[in-house]
Each structure stands twice: as structure tokens, then as C-alpha cells.
Motif scaffolding. Structure first.
Motif, short mmCIF file in Angstrom:
data_model
loop_
_atom_site.label_atom_id
_atom_site.label_comp_id
_atom_site.label_asym_id
_atom_site.label_seq_id
_atom_site.Cartn_x
_atom_site.Cartn_y
_atom_site.Cartn_z
N UNK A 166 0.85 -1.20 0.00
CA UNK A 166 0.00 0.00 0.00
C UNK A 166 0.88 1.25 0.00
N UNK A 167 0.63 2.13 -0.97
CA UNK A 167 1.35 3.39 -1.05
C UNK A 167 0.33 4.51 -0.99
N UNK A 168 0.45 5.38 -0.01
CA UNK A 168 -0.49 6.49 0.13
C UNK A 168 0.25 7.78 -0.20
N UNK A 169 -0.19 8.44 -1.27
CA UNK A 169 0.47 9.66 -1.74
C UNK A 169 -0.39 10.86 -1.36
N UNK A 170 0.17 11.75 -0.57
CA UNK A 170 -0.59 12.88 -0.05
C UNK A 170 0.02 14.19 -0.55
N UNK A 171 -0.75 14.94 -1.32
CA UNK A 171 -0.25 16.23 -1.81
C UNK A 171 0.92 16.08 -2.76
N UNK A 172 0.94 14.96 -3.54
CA UNK A 172 1.97 14.74 -4.56
C UNK A 172 1.26 14.69 -5.90
N UNK B 188 -2.42 1.77 -4.66
CA UNK B 188 -2.01 3.17 -4.51
C UNK B 188 -3.23 4.03 -4.17
N UNK B 189 -3.09 4.86 -3.14
CA UNK B 189 -4.12 5.83 -2.77
C UNK B 189 -3.53 7.22 -3.01
N UNK B 190 -4.26 8.05 -3.75
CA UNK B 190 -3.81 9.42 -3.97
C UNK B 190 -4.78 10.39 -3.30
N UNK B 191 -4.23 11.33 -2.56
CA UNK B 191 -5.04 12.38 -1.92
C UNK B 191 -4.48 13.70 -2.40
#
Lengths: 247, 312
Positions: free
Chosen positions: B249-255, B271-274
Motif C-alpha cells: 500500500x502506497x499512500x500519496x498525499x499532496x503529490x 495506490x491511494x492518492x489524496x
């Protein structure tokens, strides 16, 4: 001091990658080729060493004639001479053996490679080269100082860093940190002009290898992203648990 | 037999070490042979490798560097049909050094177990995860270095007899200072990675990222601009020229999801993108997305995850 910088000629990071219809190889149509980004850090480090303590910088690529513009670019950035080892680079160990033959016929104090090329991502040639030459090697190198015949190298290890010392000659598998991104140079007009007259010699390389690429394909396309409303974060947690089984 | 190098750190096996033994067991079962594990004589509990399929476990005084260890392994090739190494920092030097010393056939960045063993055929990542190569290890000793976390661990009992061995190996570099962050999950081996970018607006806002990572048992990471401007250390930069990760699990925040960043993370299973920008390219690479402000979404996510952890 004689420095050899090994350079790969690779598709630009932003290039769309396609394979030949039979899956046998990269389809180079429409792909722009550049100096491998990892090698650019190595080339710039070599220039820093040259400027600080004097050195002759040779850049080397194993490849066909189509890779010569990439070597000329390295000359334009500041390398003194270039060598193209004429061979199709299909197997890392064969590439390493070809480079070893060149190094044994020429005395180098320091051999800088990028830790990997962004095309085949093997991360093999630097360590193989060092083993074939029976010299020290530091991989994932993010800092290097040379003092006389001794090198001190800082490297990334899992979860941290380590510092190593070794006697020259040695091989470096380098990456960002050898120099910073802002230190990378683009060729200026004078560099481009002088690069045309700098020596570029061609030597014959080895062919064949111990491995054989059977096929290339693209990864399966990702299914469309599932959007979750920002006030429904509990739904994201449910999906991560029940659907993707990530948590 | 299949020889598997089993790494330990501070005398403890890593997760990738068990993956390596499982990989070797799988290969050995296809080839109809046994698995021999090579471990440091200092490693705690070497007999635990039997439950993943090690038939014999050779303990020896290991050299300090991957290159030195490769020299030792090169003298232990009698009766060996194949070699397995986990693609850790040590393995990434060990495997190619060994291949050069014994003129072997090496696949690195390997993402599959062998589909056949005569010759060994495996899949590996190429073109910065934009391609998959099928490669045959056709001449010489087949050696596989696999991507940690790409292949699971399977429990399958082996005989597990322990023998002590010795092999000469010389380190050509002297090891100086070693610094490894203690108590933190190492990024290249992490199963969950929480990563943040310029959308966080400043280094002082990383508290919630670290808190989210703590709840998930995750490693923290960042985008290249964030490490370039010094908000976070270079060692956290994932992407091309940074660290390549392969978590569940890769959580990308503000990228935003520049192609150089995606090259280092697209092998992640989920992948989770926020991001506040619905047009951010990361949403095209993600499995789940939230268009929203990190300062609003992340604290809620921490709260929901805490509730989830408490209930499960």
C-alpha cells in the motif's frame, strides 16, 4: 588522475515505452534517447573532481553508432574524450567484460557508473566490473571524496547510510547525492562546439551473453481509479480492508 | 540443490530473508532438489528457516560487505543448480559480484518465481516499471535476485539440519560509520508507505504524516521537490533517482504524480492518492483517490484507521 565515466544511452524518462509487435525488443520509434540520469550525476562528479584536483575524463558507452550523439553530449558537458564500444548491449555480464577489456588496456584511477540504467534497471554492471577487475566497489554511492589514492564513499544501505574507505582504483555505482540535482550541467554553445573536435574512438566489444531476453510486454493497464468523497474517509478504510486487502 | 543467501541485520532475519527461502523452496520443488540456506553464524534462530523450506542451513562467519560475501559464496558452488538472493542493499552488490566471479546468468529486479527450470525463465521489471521482461538464464549458473515484497512467504517444512561452514572472503572496502534509523520501518522493505509532497506546504506539517505512518506501521517517504528544498531528508525521496519502493500500500498525499515519481512507486500493489487538484496525474496511476485537502482528510483518515485497528 584518469577517470572513466560509463554512460548508458536510454529512453528519456518521460518517453512512452512501446515494444515491437512480436515483443522481442523496445520499439525505438518516436523515443528520444538521453544520458542515463544516474550517469549524469557521475559525470558531474567527475567534472567536480577535475576542477578541484585535475583529471582527464573519458566517457564510455557500449552500443551501436546511434548512441554517439549521447557521447557527444557528454563531451559537450565537459568530458575530454569518448570511447564507444561497438556491441549490442544485451547482457550485463557481456557489457561488463567489454568494459573490463578497455580498462585493462588503459590505466584508470576511478571508474564511475550510475548504479543502474533506467532502461533495463539491472543494477549489475558496476559490481560485475569491479569483480572482473578485482578492485573495490561501492554501490548506491551518494557521496565521494578522493584524497590521493584513497577514496571515502558514503552509500545508502537499507534504512540508513554507511561510509566506506578504499584504495584506488575502484568502481562507483552512483546516484543523486554524488552531486545535487542543481549541480547538473547542460551543454553550452562553446561546449557543443568543442565537443565536435574532441576524440571519439570506437573499439570492438563482445557479443552474446549468459542470459537471453525472451519477450517484453507492458504491465496490465490499471483499472480506473475509484474516487471516494473527502467526507467518506471511512469508505476508503473499508475498501482498503475488504477490497484491496491492504490493511 | 538451490543455494539461498539469507541476510540478517543485527543478528535478526529480515522479512526478505524468509521470502528468499520460500523462493528457493519453490524453485527447488520444480527442479526436484533440496534447499541449502547460507546464514551468518551470528544470526539468531537459524532453525526457523526450516519452516519456509530450508533442508540444510550452513552457518558461517560472513564478510562485512556484499562483495566479500559473494567471494565466499563463489567457493560453495559444489552441487549447486541455482542461487537465490533478496534484492536488498546487500543483495544488489552480492548477486552481480557472484555472477561475475562464476560467470553465471543473473536476473535482478525479478518479480516472479521461475516459470520453467530448463533453462530458468523468470519475469523482471524493466523500463522503470513501464515494461516487464521475460528472461531466460541460459548459460552458466542461474542466479535470481528478486524484489523484496514482490513474492510472498509460504510456510513449507524443510529438513532444517544445521551445519557450520567456513569460506574465505575478502572485503575490498573498509566499513566506517554505519547509521541506520532505529525504531523506524526501512523504506525499501516497507509493506506500507505514507508519502507526502509539496501539498503539505511546509516541513512543520509532517507531524500528521508521521502519525498516519505510525498507525499503519508504515515507512514515511516524500517527493523529490520536498527533499530538494530540504523539508525532508534525501533518504526519504522515492522515485526515479531516489528510492524505488514496492509496498502493498502506497499512500500519496499532496503529490501531483510526476512521471519520475511514478517510476519509483508504480510497482506498489495498491495506490491511494489524496490531492486537492482533481487533474493531478497521480489519480491516473492510483487505485483509490480522494480530491480533498490533506489538512482535512489526513486527520480523519488517522481517526478512522485508529477506530478500524481498535475493532479488528
Amino acid at each position: 588522475m584518469n577517470i572513466l565515466v560509463c554512460i548508458s544511452h536510454v529512453p528519456d524518462t518521460t518517453a512512452k515505452i512501446n515494444f515491437a509487435a512480436d515483443g522481442s525488443a523496445l520499439d525505438p520509434a518516436g523515443v528520444q534517447f538521453v544520458i542515463n540520469p544516474y550517469d549524469e550525476f557521475g559525470l558531474t562528479k567527475a567534472l567536480h573532481i577535475k576542477e578541484a584536483q585535475g583529471a582527464t575524463i573519458t566517457v564510455l558507452n557500449v552500443g551501436g553508432p546511434e548512441t554517439e550523439p549521447t557521447l557527444r553530449k557528454a563531451l559537450a558537458i565537459g568530458a575530454d574524450q569518448a570511447v564507444r564500444i561497438n556491441a549490442t548491449p544485451t547482457d550485463a555480464i557481456t557489457v561488463a567484460k567489454s568494459i573490463k577489456n578497455h580498462i585493462q588496456a588503459n590505466a584508470y584511477d576511478l571508474i564511475i557508473c550510475g548504479q543502474e540504467s533506467i532502461d533495463y534497471n539491472g543494477q549489475q554492471v558496476p559490481a560485475m566490473l569491479a569483480a572482473l577487475l578485482d578492485v573495490p566497489m561501492v554501490n548506491a554511492c551518494v557521496g565521494l571524496t578522493i584524497d590521493g589514492s584513497t577514496a571515502t564513499a558514503k552509500a545508502e544501505i537499507d534504512g540508513g547510510h554507511a561510509t566506506y574507505t578504499a584504495n584506488l582504483p575502484m568502481v562507483i555505482g552512483g546516484k543523486k547525492g554524488l552531486v545535487e540535482e542543481k549541480d547538473l550541467r547542460i551543454p553550452n554553445m562553446r561546449g557543443i562546439m568543442t565537443a565536435r573536435t574532441k576524440p571519439l574512438s570506437v573499439e570492438e566489444g563482445l557479443s552474446g551473453g549468459n542470459t537471453a531476453a525472451k519477450a517484453f510486454r507492458k504491465p496490465a493497464a490499471k483499472s480506473a481509479v475509484k474516487m471516494v468523497a473527502p467526507d467518506q474517509v471511512n469508505e476508503l478504510v473499508r475498501l482498503l480492508h475488504e477490497e484491496s486487502k491492504s490493511i | 540443490m538451490i543455494l539461498v543467501f539469507v541476510e540478517s541485520w543485527n543478528n535478526q532475519f529480515k522479512k526478505a530473508s524468509f521470502e528468499a527461502v520460500s523462493y528457493a523452496r519453490n524453485w527447488a520443488d520444480m527442479a526436484g532438489c533440496s534447499v541449502k540456506a547460507v546464514v551468518s553464524s551470528g544470526a539468531s534462530n537459524p532453525e526457523s528457516l526450516a519452516q519456509y523450506g530450508a533442508d540444510s542451513i550452513a552457518t558461517l562467519e560472513l564478510a562485512a560487505t556484499g562483495a566479500g560475501m559473494a567471494g565466499q559464496l563463489s567457493t560453495m558452488m559444489d552441487g549447486v543448480q541455482g542461487v537465490v538472493v533478496a534484492g536488498t542493499a546487500v543483495g544488489k552488490t552480492l548477486a552481480p559480484t557472484l555472477a561475475a566471479l562464476i560467470d553465471g546468468a543473473l536476473s535482478t529486479n525479478t518479480t516472479s518465481t521461475p516459470s520453467s527450470v530448463g533453462p530458468v525463465v523468470v519475469e523482471r521489471g524493466a523500463f522503470s516499471s513501464k515494461g516487464i521482461e521475460t528472461i531466460a538464464l541460459s548459460e552458466g549458473m542461474p542466479i535470481v535476485s528478486f524484489v523484496p515484497n514482490a513474492i510472498g512467504i509460504e510456510e513449507k517444512a524443510g529438513a532444517g539440519s544445521i551445519e557450520s561452514a567456513s569460506a574465505a572472503g575478502t572485503d575490498k572496502v573498509a566499513v566506517g560509520e554505519v547509521s541506520v534509523a532505529s525504531g523506524k520501518v526501512a523504506l525499501p522493505e516497507a509493506e506500507v508507505v505514507v508519502s507526502a509532497g509539496r501539498g503539505l506546504k511546509g516541513p512543520e506539517n509532517w507531524g500528521m504524516i508521521e502519525e498516519l505512518a505510525e498507525v499503519l506501521g508504515a515507512a514515511t517517504a516524500c517527493s523529490k521537490p520536498v527533499s530538494d528544498i530540504g523539508w525532508r531528508p534525501h533518504s526519504e525521496h522515492v522515485g526515479q533517482t531516489g528510492i524505488q519502493v514496492n509496498p502493498n500500500l502506497y499512500i500519496a498525499i499532496g503529490i501531483s504524480g510526476a512521471i519520475q515519481h511514478l517510476a519509483g512507486v508504480s510497482a506498489s500493489k495498491t495506490i491511494v492518492a489524496i490531492n486537492t487538484d482533481p487533474e493531478a496525474p497521480f489519480f491516473k496511476a492510483a487505485d483509490y483517490g480522494i480530491v480533498g485537502d490533506a489538512f482535512d482528510v489526513v486527520p480523519r483518515l488517522i481517526e478512522e484507521l485508529r477506530a478500524f485497528k481498535a475493532a479488528n
